[in-house]
Design a protein around this motif. Sequence first.
Motif: not given
Length: 287
Positions: A44-47, A80-85
């Motif tokens: 979840s911390d990696l894009i 989490a919201d920023a990474i998810g988006s």
Amino acid sequence: MATSHKRETARRTPRAAVLAGSLAALATTAVVTGGVLNSSAPESDLIAVDRSKAAAGSVGAAEQAGTRLPLLSRSTDRSADAIGSKLDAVLSDEATAQAIAGAQQRQWTDATLNLWTRPDKRAKQVGELEEGEKVLVTGRTFADRVEIVLDGKSRWVTAGHFTDEKPPTLGGACTNGTSVPSSVSESIKKVHEAVCANFPEVSVYGTLRGGGGDHPRGKAVDIMISGAVGWKIAEFVRANYSALGVSYVIYAQKIWSVERSGEGWRGMPNRGSATANHFDHVHVSVF
């Protein structure tokens, strides 16, 4: 008589102690920083990873496809919201359609892989991709997964299991007339069948014989071959040890075993001759 002062003054710390403390602080900072930068962050911390760090087997595909996932900078909001988006944007219909359209590289799978709808923890498994399948690779990666195109759809699988060459198959008919005794174990029969189907140049297989070890029990086979082909066979058997029920493999004075698989091929003591040192045959023992 000296006058007593109730007010205490701070003791001066020796210069050596100050220097040592500074060095210790620097060392601690380096360790902590190195730990943060080198640790395996949760998915979840990696894009994404850069093309230069693409998973094994997918290098170059991104260049051909012209697609690249965005990288997170140190200043990026890592909530989490920023990474998810951001990931949702990457996996949008438009971005995915462009990745599929740009996919040009086809590679073979060297293992059976689970198929996922996404590359993160929100993914759903939607089937399996069999070993030996040839598929389109888009070059887009996320954490330890890589994107492929299957039936026109984007799917994600574990990276590191693609090759430009078709991997040998375990099945197939033994067409060179060789055989092993019916009394040997079923696993030895599988080893013979697989090796014979993929390496028909081998004409001699040694199984049952007197003495100690696995041979008298029908749980060992000597594949009579030498040179580079011997190494190809040894690696082939090692790579398929689970399907073949292999316990260990010996070739050219080196041994690989399931029990110590993490150590790779290990050297063996000199036994005095080419045969004793397994330079003229690949020895395979099974469970």
